[in-house]
Design a protein around this motif. Structure first.
Motif, PDB file in Angstrom:
ATOM      1  N   GLU A 171       4.554   8.037 -20.427  1.00 51.44           N
ATOM      2  CA  GLU A 171       3.891   9.424 -19.948  1.00 51.44           C
ATOM      3  C   GLU A 171       4.736  10.388 -20.847  1.00 51.44           C
ATOM      4  O   GLU A 171       5.138  11.505 -20.513  1.00 51.44           O
ATOM      5  CB  GLU A 171       3.537   9.097 -18.420  1.00 51.44           C
ATOM      6  N   PHE A 172       6.478  10.321 -20.005  1.00 53.24           N
ATOM      7  CA  PHE A 172       7.011  11.448 -19.725  1.00 53.24           C
ATOM      8  C   PHE A 172       7.937  11.192 -20.518  1.00 53.24           C
ATOM      9  O   PHE A 172       8.787  12.822 -20.770  1.00 53.24           O
ATOM     10  CB  PHE A 172       7.916  11.283 -18.383  1.00 53.24           C
ATOM     11  N   LEU A 173       8.129  10.315 -21.116  1.00 53.92           N
ATOM     12  CA  LEU A 173       9.612  10.531 -22.200  1.00 53.92           C
ATOM     13  C   LEU A 173       9.272  10.807 -23.455  1.00 53.92           C
ATOM     14  O   LEU A 173       7.635  10.574 -23.868  1.00 53.92           O
ATOM     15  CB  LEU A 173      10.548   9.445 -22.464  1.00 53.92           C
ATOM     16  N   SER A 174       9.594  11.508 -24.447  1.00 59.79           N
ATOM     17  CA  SER A 174       9.211  12.269 -25.533  1.00 59.79           C
ATOM     18  C   SER A 174       9.184  11.298 -26.766  1.00 59.79           C
ATOM     19  O   SER A 174      10.203  10.529 -27.209  1.00 59.79           O
ATOM     20  CB  SER A 174       9.940  13.629 -25.770  1.00 59.79           C
ATOM     21  N   LYS A 175       8.831  11.250 -27.857  1.00 63.64           N
ATOM     22  CA  LYS A 175       8.305  10.072 -28.958  1.00 63.64           C
ATOM     23  C   LYS A 175       9.171  11.115 -29.707  1.00 63.64           C
ATOM     24  O   LYS A 175       9.972  10.048 -31.196  1.00 63.64           O
ATOM     25  CB  LYS A 175       6.680   9.743 -29.718  1.00 63.64           C
ATOM     26  N   THR A 176       9.492  11.981 -29.321  1.00 61.89           N
ATOM     27  CA  THR A 176       9.894  12.672 -30.563  1.00 61.89           C
ATOM     28  C   THR A 176      12.328  12.642 -30.349  1.00 61.89           C
ATOM     29  O   THR A 176      13.572  12.968 -31.026  1.00 61.89           O
ATOM     30  CB  THR A 176       9.944  14.565 -31.404  1.00 61.89           C
ATOM     31  N   GLY A 177      12.246  12.334 -29.591  1.00 58.47           N
ATOM     32  CA  GLY A 177      13.539  12.328 -28.731  1.00 58.47           C
ATOM     33  C   GLY A 177      14.024  10.986 -28.824  1.00 58.47           C
ATOM     34  O   GLY A 177      15.224  10.703 -29.206  1.00 58.47           O
ATOM     35  N   ILE A 178      12.897   9.903 -28.636  1.00 64.13           N
ATOM     36  CA  ILE A 178      13.731   8.255 -28.231  1.00 64.13           C
ATOM     37  C   ILE A 178      13.302   7.232 -29.482  1.00 64.13           C
ATOM     38  O   ILE A 178      11.984   7.904 -29.493  1.00 64.13           O
ATOM     39  CB  ILE A 178      12.883   7.596 -26.988  1.00 64.13           C
TER      40      ILE A 178
END
Length: 335
Positions: free
Chosen positions: A311-318
């Protein structure tokens, strides 16, 4: 579940993962054979939930025990840490030493999302920005070998930017409490000839932080069995308490490293919901804490954590976010 039942199911789960999942995919008949001695006799033990030293590395010489999407980066970090004992960590699928890398290492790619995630876990907007995520970190505040499986340092919200908060994370899988052995350093620092007696490296942070009710950190004679088993140094609670006061030592400025001084701290344990030992112990341990102590202590199951990460982590970041979360569910959630 009872601990023995859960460990047996978890062992078979890891054997199945080793054989059937493309992340490892090692033939069922390839596993270490260990020799043990008992009562003067030698026995051969098949360790089916482990990898052989040859099989623990993939075709790129990277450790298979880690998720393939971050395997190279994690392997490089593990190999840089000369103090790490890599044998069981990279071969034994049932032990927890590798799990902090699989769960928390990738969060370094999205510190903003990780801040949102931990604000949710802490239950308030306490974290303004995360500055570091360290795996296997010992600030040496207790003058012993106690370390955090994961240490997260952050800037608290609404404070001087020079102030720092910390979260010390203990990651469990099939573990439970372990018995203390007479004559060891740990025994000498928690007992004397009369009973439980905390040495200064433990008594100072335990008493000064104000997180513990006095009766649970006071001296107890061996004859008082009821108070002995309720003490924070008893087998059932000792490791939880030591990780908790390691954080207290940082708040109190007892760490060997001045940069580790904290203004606030939270001890967090992550564990599978079917591990009956930890599912049962929290109410007991929390009953030993003062209101201030309760504010510094949290626990969360894998089953609760992984959906929050999605929910909270970003696909663009990780990179590989969905594949990574799917891997964690396949690897550690027992259906």
């Amino acid at each position: 579940m009872k601990h023995a039942e859960f460990k047996a199911i978890a062992r078979q789960h890891q054997i199945d993962f080793k054989v059937n999942d493309p992340e490892i995919n090692i033939a069922a008949d390839r596993f270490p054979i260990r020799t043990i001695r008992k009562n003067g006799k030698e026995y051969k033990i098949e360790v089916r939930s482990s990898l052989t030293w040859k099989d623990c590395r993939d075709e790129n010489n990277l450790y298979r025990i880690f998720f393939s999407g971050f395997r190279r980066e994690i392997t490089e970090e593990v190999n840089r840490e000369a103090s790490l004992t890599k044998g069981q960590m990279v071969t034994n699928l049932l032990r927890s030493e590798h799990i902090p890398y699989n769960i928390f290492f990738p969060m370094r790619y999205d510190l903003d999302g990780t801040a949102r995630l931990f604000n949710r876990i802490l239950g308030e907007e306490r974290i303004a920005a995360i500055s570091k995520i360290n795996i296997e970190y010992n600030p040496k505040g207790l003058a012993d070998g106690t370390s955090f499986d994961v240490y997260i340092e952050y800037t608290p919200t609404g404070t001087n930017p020079n102030e720092k908060g910390g979260i010390g994370i203990e990651v469990k899988y099939t573990e439970k409490e372990y018995p203390i052995k007479r004559g060891t350093k740990e025994w000498e620092e928690t007992h004397n000839a009369s009973g439980i007696h905390l040495a200064s490296n433990y008594s100072n942070p335990s008493n000064t932080c104000g997180w513990f009710k006095p009766e649970f950190i006071a001296d107890v004679p061996f004859e008082d069995k009821e108070r002995m088993v309720a003490h924070v140094a008893a087998n059932r609670y000792r490791q939880i308490w030591r990780n908790h006061i390691l954080g207290a030592s940082m708040v109190l400025g007892l760490s060997e490293k001045p940069d580790d001084k904290l203004t606030e701290f939270t001890s967090l344990t992550v564990y599978p919901e079917d591990n009956g030992h930890f599912s049962e112990v929290w109410n007991e341990y929390e009953s030993k804490l003062t209101p201030d102590g309760l504010n510094t202590f949290k626990h969360i199951t894998y089953e609760e954590l992984f959906p929050l990460m999605q929910e909270f982590l970003s696909k663009t970041g990780i990179p590989h976010l969905n594949e990574w979360i799917d891997y964690l569910n396949r690897r550690y959630i027992i259906k």
